[in-house]
Design an enzyme around this catalytic site. Structure first.
Site, PDB file in Angstrom:
ATOM      1  CG  PHE A 130       3.679  13.925   0.642  1.00 19.53           C
ATOM      2  CD1 PHE A 130       4.683  14.835   0.357  1.00 19.53           C
ATOM      3  CD2 PHE A 130       3.693  12.694  -0.001  1.00 19.53           C
ATOM      4  CE1 PHE A 130       5.688  14.534  -0.554  1.00 19.53           C
ATOM      5  CE2 PHE A 130       4.684  12.380  -0.913  1.00 19.53           C
ATOM      6  CZ  PHE A 130       5.680  13.295  -1.194  1.00 19.53           C
ATOM      7  CD  GLU A 134      -2.707  11.532 -10.101  1.00 20.81           C
ATOM      8  OE1 GLU A 134      -3.108  10.905 -11.111  1.00 20.81           O
ATOM      9  OE2 GLU A 134      -2.136  12.628 -10.143  1.00 20.81           O
ATOM     10  CB  ALA A 137      -0.507   7.514 -10.468  1.00 21.17           C
ATOM     11  N   GLY A 138       0.015   4.942  -7.952  1.00 26.12           N
ATOM     12  CA  GLY A 138       0.497   4.801  -6.585  1.00 26.12           C
ATOM     13  C   GLY A 138       2.002   4.628  -6.626  1.00 26.12           C
ATOM     14  CD  GLN A 345      -2.020 -18.237  17.146  1.00 26.04           C
ATOM     15  OE1 GLN A 345      -2.536 -17.331  16.493  1.00 26.04           O
ATOM     16  NE2 GLN A 345      -2.444 -19.484  17.094  1.00 26.04           N
ATOM     17  N   GLY A 348      -4.383 -15.520  22.615  1.00 29.81           N
ATOM     18  CA  GLY A 348      -5.538 -16.365  22.361  1.00 29.81           C
ATOM     19  C   GLY A 348      -6.741 -15.536  21.939  1.00 29.81           C
ATOM     20  CD  GLU A 372       6.499   7.784   3.965  1.00 34.36           C
ATOM     21  OE1 GLU A 372       7.738   7.824   3.876  1.00 34.36           O
ATOM     22  OE2 GLU A 372       5.855   8.320   4.870  1.00 34.36           O
TER      23      GLU A 372
END
Length: 393
Positions: A130, A134, A137-138, A345, A348, A372
Site C-alpha cells: 500500500f 511520501e 506527505a504522511g 522494567q 530488569g 495508519e
C-alpha cells in the site's frame, strides 16, 4: 493465549471464538518466536505459510476470489492480528499487509482486477503493498506530490507516473503496489487517483531500503516516466482519497488488535517473570508495588480490548466507526507501549537484552503509534467527531 475469557464477550459469534482458538494453536506450532537475519525471505515464507493454511482468506473480500466472505469481517481481522502479534510480530505484519495492500481492490477493483490480484493474495502467491506516504506527505495526504499524467492512446490511454513514495511496507518484495498519485481533477485531496502498479515496470525502482527498529521490509520507491495502463486505475479518476480512506477504515481498528496482541504477550511474560524471580527472600510478585503495576497493566489491556471489539462489532453491523476506531487505535497502541515498558522494567537488565521477548516487543510496538494515523491524528479525529455530534444535538 493464557487468558481467553474475553472470547465470551457478546461482541463475538461462535465462529470468531473457533477462529481464534484454531489460529492460536496453529501459531504455537508453526511460527518462530524470534527475528531472523533475512527479514525479506522470512516475510515471503510467512505469506506463503499463511496462504497455504487458509488464514489469508480472511484478509480479502469476495468469496469468488478466494475470500471467506464477500465482506471482510472486521472482528475476524482484529482477532487474527491480535493472535498473530502475540506469537510473532512479523507474522502479524505479513498478514496485515496482504489485507491492506489488497483492500482497495476488494472494495473498488474491477472484475478483472479482482480475478488477477485477489486470488493470488488469498493463496499467498502474490505479495501486496500500500503506497500512500511520501517524504513530505504522511498524515497530510493532501500534500501529495507524486503525479500521474493521463495520455490518450489507441489502447484507451495510459498514465505516466513521476515522483516518490516512502515508508512503504513490503517495499522491495511486493509483487504489486496499490499506489496513490495526484492526477489534478481538483485541488488538495480531491485530485488524487489510485492505481495498481506491478513491480518491475520500466521507470519503477526501489530507490532505498529503510532499516527500522522492528525489522520488516520497508522502502522508498521512485517513479520516472513510469507508464501505467488505464486498466490499472483503481476506481474513478480523482477519487483516490476516498479509496485510501475506505481501505484504512477497515484495517485501522486491526492495528489496535495487533497492539493488543503485543500487550497480552508482554503481560504473559511479566506474570511468569514476577512469579519466578526471587528477590529479598520472596518473589517479585509478593511486592505490593509489583501487584499495583500488574493491576494497571491488566486494566489497560481490558480497556483496550473493549474499545477494539466495540468498534469492530459496530463496523460489522454496518455502522459508522470513525470515532470508535480512532479511540481504539489511540488507547490500544498507547496502552500497549505502557504495558510493554512495565514488563521490561520487571525484567530488569534482562529486559533490554536483544531478542528477549519483552525487548523485541518494546521495538515492535513503537511504530504502531505512528502508522495508519499517528496518535495525534487520532486525537484530532476524536475531537472533530465529538464536536460534530454536539452540533447535531
Amino acid at each position: 493465549m493464557s487468558d481467553t475469557s474475553y472470547l465470551d464477550w457478546p461482541f463475538f459469534d461462535d465462529k470468531h471464538r473457533e477462529l481464534q482458538r484454531t489460529l492460536d494453536a496453529w501459531s504455537a506450532e508453526n511460527l518462530p518466536d524470534h527475528h531472523t537475519a533475512d527479514v525479506d525471505q522470512a516475510c515471503r515464507d510467512l505469506v506463503k505459510q499463511l496462504g497455504a493454511a487458509g488464514w489469508l482468506k480472511n484478509a480479502i473480500g469476495g468469496s469468488a476470489y478466494g475470500g471467506n466472505a464477500d465482506v471482510i469481517d472486521t472482528r475476524a481481522i482484529c482477532l487474527i492480528r491480535e493472535t498473530l502479534a502475540r506469537h510473532s510480530g512479523l507474522a502479524d505484519f505479513a498478514f496485515a499487509m496482504q489485507g491492506l495492500g489488497s483492500g482497495a481492490i476488494s472494495l473498488h477493483g474491477t472484475e478483472a482486477q479482482k480475478q488477477n490480484y485477489l486470488t493470488k493474495v488469498a493463496k499467498g502467491e502474490a505479495i501486496a503493498a500500500f503506497a500512500l506516504s511520501e517524504p513530505e506527505a504522511g498524515s497530510d495526504v493532501a500534500a501529495m506530490q507524486c503525479a500521474a499524467k493521463f495520455v490518450a492512446d489507441a489502447d484507451g490511454g495510459h498514465y505516466v507516473l513521476n515522483g516518490e513514495k516512502t515508508w512503504i511496507s513490503n517495499g522491495g518484495i511486493a509483487d504489486f503496489y496499490v499506489l496513490f498519485a495526484r492526477t489534478g481533477e481538483a485541488p488538495g485531496a480531491r485530485g488524487i487517483t489510485a492505481f495498481i502498479v506491478d513491480a518491475g515496470l520500466p521507470g519503477f525502482e526501489i530507490a532505498e531500503r529503510i532499516d527500522v527498529i522492528a525489522p520488516h521490509p520497508l522502502a522508498r520507491l521512485k517513479f520516472t516516466n513510469c507508464r501505467v495502463s488505464v486498466t490499472q486505475r483503481l476506481g474513478e479518476a480523482g477519487q483516490g482519497f476516498k479509496v485510501a480512506m475506505a481501505t484504512l477504515d477497515i484495517f485501522r481498528t486491526s492495528v489496535a488488535g495487533a497492539a493488543l496482541g503485543f500487550a497480552r504477550r508482554a503481560m504473559d511474560e511479566a506474570m511468569h517473570r514476577v512469579t519466578t524471580r526471587k528477590m529479598f527472600g520472596q518473589t517479585l510478585a509478593d511486592f505490593q508495588l509489583t501487584q499495583a503495576k500488574l493491576a494497571q497493566m491488566a486494566t489497560t489491556i481490558d480497556s483496550s480490548a473493549l474499545l477494539i471489539y466495540r468498534a469492530a462489532w459496530q463496523r460489522d453491523q454496518g455502522r459508522k466507526v470513525t470515532k470508535e476506531a480512532a479511540m481504539a487505535k489511540l488507547m490500544a497502541t498507547e496502552g500497549a507501549q505502557q504495558v510493554i515498558d512495565a514488563a521490561v522494567q520487571m525484567f530488569g537488565g534482562l529486559g533490554v537484552v536483544s531478542e528477549v521477548p519483552v525487548e523485541r516487543l518494546y521495538r515492535e510496538i513503537r511504530s504502531l503509534r505512528i502508522y495508519e494515523g499517528a496518535t495525534e491524528v487520532q486525537q484530532l479525529i476524536i475531537g472533530r467527531e465529538l464536536l460534530k455530534e454536539f452540533a447535531a444535538v
